[in-house]
Design a protein around this motif. Structure first.
Motif, PDB file in Angstrom:
ATOM      1  N   MET A   1       0.967  -1.157   0.080  1.00 59.30           N
ATOM      2  CA  MET A   1       0.035  -0.096  -0.029  1.00 59.30           C
ATOM      3  C   MET A   1       0.870   1.184   0.002  1.00 59.30           C
ATOM      4  N   ALA A   2       0.558   2.026  -0.942  1.00 59.09           N
ATOM      5  CA  ALA A   2       1.422   3.387  -0.699  1.00 59.09           C
ATOM      6  C   ALA A   2       1.185   4.424   0.302  1.00 59.09           C
ATOM      7  N   GLU A   3       2.365   4.910   0.656  1.00 59.18           N
ATOM      8  CA  GLU A   3       2.213   5.685   1.634  1.00 59.18           C
ATOM      9  C   GLU A   3       1.335   6.939   1.381  1.00 59.18           C
ATOM     10  N   LYS A   4       0.299   7.412   2.088  1.00 60.44           N
ATOM     11  CA  LYS A   4      -0.391   8.605   1.952  1.00 60.44           C
ATOM     12  C   LYS A   4       0.495   9.884   2.168  1.00 60.44           C
ATOM     13  N   LYS A   5       0.205  10.569   1.052  1.00 53.11           N
ATOM     14  CA  LYS A   5       1.026  12.027   1.192  1.00 53.11           C
ATOM     15  C   LYS A   5       0.288  12.920   2.155  1.00 53.11           C
ATOM     16  N   LEU A   6       1.154  13.599   2.896  1.00 51.02           N
ATOM     17  CA  LEU A   6       0.493  14.771   3.856  1.00 51.02           C
ATOM     18  C   LEU A   6      -0.036  15.794   3.050  1.00 51.02           C
ATOM     19  N   LEU A   7      -1.249  16.430   3.279  1.00 50.52           N
ATOM     20  CA  LEU A   7      -1.613  17.578   2.751  1.00 50.52           C
ATOM     21  C   LEU A   7      -0.973  18.784   3.369  1.00 50.52           C
ATOM     22  N   LYS A   8      -0.592  19.679   2.357  1.00 49.98           N
ATOM     23  CA  LYS A   8       0.083  21.003   2.889  1.00 49.98           C
ATOM     24  C   LYS A   8       0.041  21.935   1.720  1.00 49.98           C
ATOM     25  N   ARG A   9      -1.057  22.906   1.893  1.00 55.28           N
ATOM     26  CA  ARG A   9      -0.966  24.158   0.765  1.00 55.28           C
ATOM     27  C   ARG A   9       0.054  24.988   1.019  1.00 55.28           C
ATOM     28  N   GLU A  10       0.763  25.125  -0.046  1.00 53.30           N
ATOM     29  CA  GLU A  10       1.802  25.942  -0.198  1.00 53.30           C
ATOM     30  C   GLU A  10       1.485  27.355  -0.810  1.00 53.30           C
ATOM     31  N   THR A  11       0.358  27.168  -1.727  1.00 56.45           N
ATOM     32  CA  THR A  11      -0.040  28.429  -2.514  1.00 56.45           C
ATOM     33  C   THR A  11      -1.264  28.434  -3.250  1.00 56.45           C
TER      34      THR A  11
END
Length: 582
Positions: A1-11
């Motif tokens: 299972m692929a590791e879930k990416k953390l959500l982080k808005r940059e702009t």
């Protein structure tokens, strides 16, 4: 299972600019549009700040993923920002684009019933049923960003002016306002009801009696009334009350607040605002909320009409009628069809028709069959431009003024400059009006409004002649808000209640707590309530407050999104002791 990416808005998508060129970014948003051209796929990704063009080229590792992307799909797109070979001057982000290296589908979308950018071509019913899609439109997003900014500006402004933000109850007692209350049944005390507030009127007065001196609240209010473009069943108002102050001080505070609010939209508001008494407003404009952008006023032609030898007018004048007129600029060349349409409009507005006079190629003409005077002389004496159309109405004074006012608004629309802002204070309203249907006095504003001190002696002998210390703020023919000085003398308050036909028992049951509070040292106080939604409607240039309310009701009082009002179960009705009567 692929590791879930953390959500982080940059702009934000709509905030990407030339200075971001060469940087790797991850942006999030909804697919506004998607197209293929010459082996490339272009995605317009939308968030609350605007659009950014995403380019998917031959280096993209998962081309099959593109088949799963449709309009309104929620994406996370990572890649490098580059300058566009062909900039798009219509987009703030149009100098750059993002070359996608990775795309994650965060939430797929079913085929939407409409797309946000085409909402203008969609029925209001469909937009309200899927309001969450409607609100994705960038114009709507701008409306609500402005609403948020004005909310914050208002709070900060009033805080600097020494006002305290104090909440008042939503569940309260029924109030004697102009509209019906929304009632909330009590489960514990069956047969008894709370009411949702039409305004926090009594509570804000109690806060003055409590010694807070300056109160405000941006509050929700509820009125069970028929809806129009500038009305909703639930709405928001800026509610203000202050002690030991005269209306002039309150006017100055509100004017400065309006100047700061409208500056957010680039308007430079001149202070102070113009003022007119209620009587002046009615005599000149036929309305207590006149649109000052219309460049003509009502004039009285009663004395001249008595010399015109018109049987029609003589009959009306003998019954006490007044003749009121409007000179419409550059309308003298109207066709007979247009003149007939104006006459029919007058009848639809409640009048008996209009008399017209104008200059033609054959000289001055009138719709009166018999006219024993010189129309050219009348135009000259009244300094009426020969190219104007003179319209006259004859009726009792107030109906004649009201009809002339409605015709002024109807025919003056073409003169209105949408960018012009004409603020006006209307003051000195009558304290009462005669309720002809129920043959009694009613309050013009509400029963807590104070009469002018010099008019108190008239309460018994000529109540309809009594003027109130009451005022409305008007902008471009729309009432933004109203207020008054409040009665702080218990004997005077009781007298006003009695004049409104309230029995002693009813006064005690409904207002006993309030009268009791007045007996413990109530300071002189006054206040105002401003319609927050109407203010936003005018600022954004919308035609309806529904466009600045996130989840509005329709004109038939329905919430199409949630299906309310809805049927409730018999068990709930039994708990409340309520039976439905067909």
């Amino acid at each position: 299972m692929a590791e879930k990416k953390l959500l982080k808005r940059e702009t934000y998508c709509g905030a990407v600019r030339e200075e971001h060129a060469g940087r790797d970014l991850t942006v999030y948003g909804w697919v506004n549009n998607m197209r293929e051209l010459g082996g490339l796929t272009f995605i317009d990704l939308r968030d609350r700040e605007g659009l950014l063009q995403i380019v998917v080229n031959e280096t993209f590792a998962e081309p099959a993923l593109l088949k799963r992307i449709g309009k309104e799909t929620v994406l996370a797109v990572s890649g490098r920002v580059v300058k566009r070979a062909k900039p798009n001057p219509d987009l703030p982000s149009g100098q750059v684009e993002l070359i996608a290296s990775a795309i994650d589908i965060l939430a797929p979308s079913a085929v939407p019933p409409f797309v946000p950018e085409n909402r203008a071509n969609v029925s209001e019913e469909l937009r309200f049923k899927h309001r969450y899609i409607d609100l994705r439109n960038l114009d709507m997003q701008r409306n609500f960003k402005l609403r948020s900014k004005i909310n914050l500006l208002t709070r900060n402004f009033l805080d600097r002016e020494g006002f305290l933000d104090i909440e008042t109850p939503i569940l309260s007692n029924a109030t004697p306002e102009g509209a019906r209350d929304y009632l909330v049944p009590s489960r514990i005390y069956k047969g008894r009801f709370f009411a949702l507030p039409q305004s926090p009127q009594q509570f804000k007065q109690l806060l003055m009696i409590s010694g807070f001196e300056r109160y405000f609240q941006i509050t929700r209010c509820f009125r069970d009334e028929d809806l129009r473009a500038d009305r909703q069943l639930e709405f928001t108002q800026i509610d203000i009350e202050m002690s030991f102050a005269e209306p002039d001080e309150l006017f100055a505070i509100i004017e400065r607040l309006m100047r700061d609010v409208f500056a957010l939209s680039g308007h430079d508001i001149a202070l102070p605002f113009r003022r007119l008494s209620y009587r002046e407003a009615m005599e000149k404009y036929g309305s207590d909320k006149p649109d000052l952008r219309i460049p003509f006023t009502i004039e009285d032609f009663t004395s001249e009409a008595a010399t015109w030898k018109s049987e029609l007018l003589n009959s009306a004048l003998a019954q006490g009628a007044k003749v009121k007129g409007l000179a419409i600029p550059a309308a003298g060349a109207f066709s007979r069809k247009q003149l007939d349409e104006i006459n029919e409009t007058a009848k639809k507005l409640g009048g008996k028709g209009v008399i017209w006079m104008r200059k033609t190629e054959d000289g001055f003409k009138s719709s009166l069959k018999v006219f024993g005077a010189d129309i050219a002389d009348l135009f000259a004496k009244r300094k009426i431009d020969p190219g104007a159309l003179l319209l006259l109405v004859a009726d009792a004074e107030m109906p004649a003024l009201a009809l002339a006012g409605r015709l002024r608004e109807h025919l003056g629309k073409k003169f209105q400059d949408k960018d012009q802002l004409e603020f006006l204070w209307v003051t000195d309203f009558p304290l009462f009006f005669q309720n002809e249907e129920e043959k009694r006095l009613d309050s013009n504003h509400h029963p807590f409004t104070a009469p002018r001190p010099q008019d108190i002696a008239l309460l018994d002998s000529e109540p309809l002649a009594v003027k109130a210390i009451a005022y409305d703020l008007v902008l471009n023919g729309i009432e933004l808000g109203g207020g008054s000085r409040r009665i702080h003398d218990i004997a005077l308050q009781k007298k006003v209640f009695q004049m409104l036909g309230l029995e002693e028992r009813e006064i005690e049951d409904r207002f006993g707590f309030f009268l009791n509070a007045l007996s413990f040292g109530a300071p002189p106080h006054l206040g105002i309530a401003l319609g927050f939604d109407r203010l936003l409607m005018l600022l954004t240039g919308e035609d309806s407050i529904r466009e600045v309310i996130a989840f509005p009701k329709t004109t038939s009082s329905l919430c199409l999104l949630t299906g309310s009002p809805s049927v409730v179960s018999q068990r709930q009705l039994d708990e409340l002791g309520i039976a439905i009567k067909n």
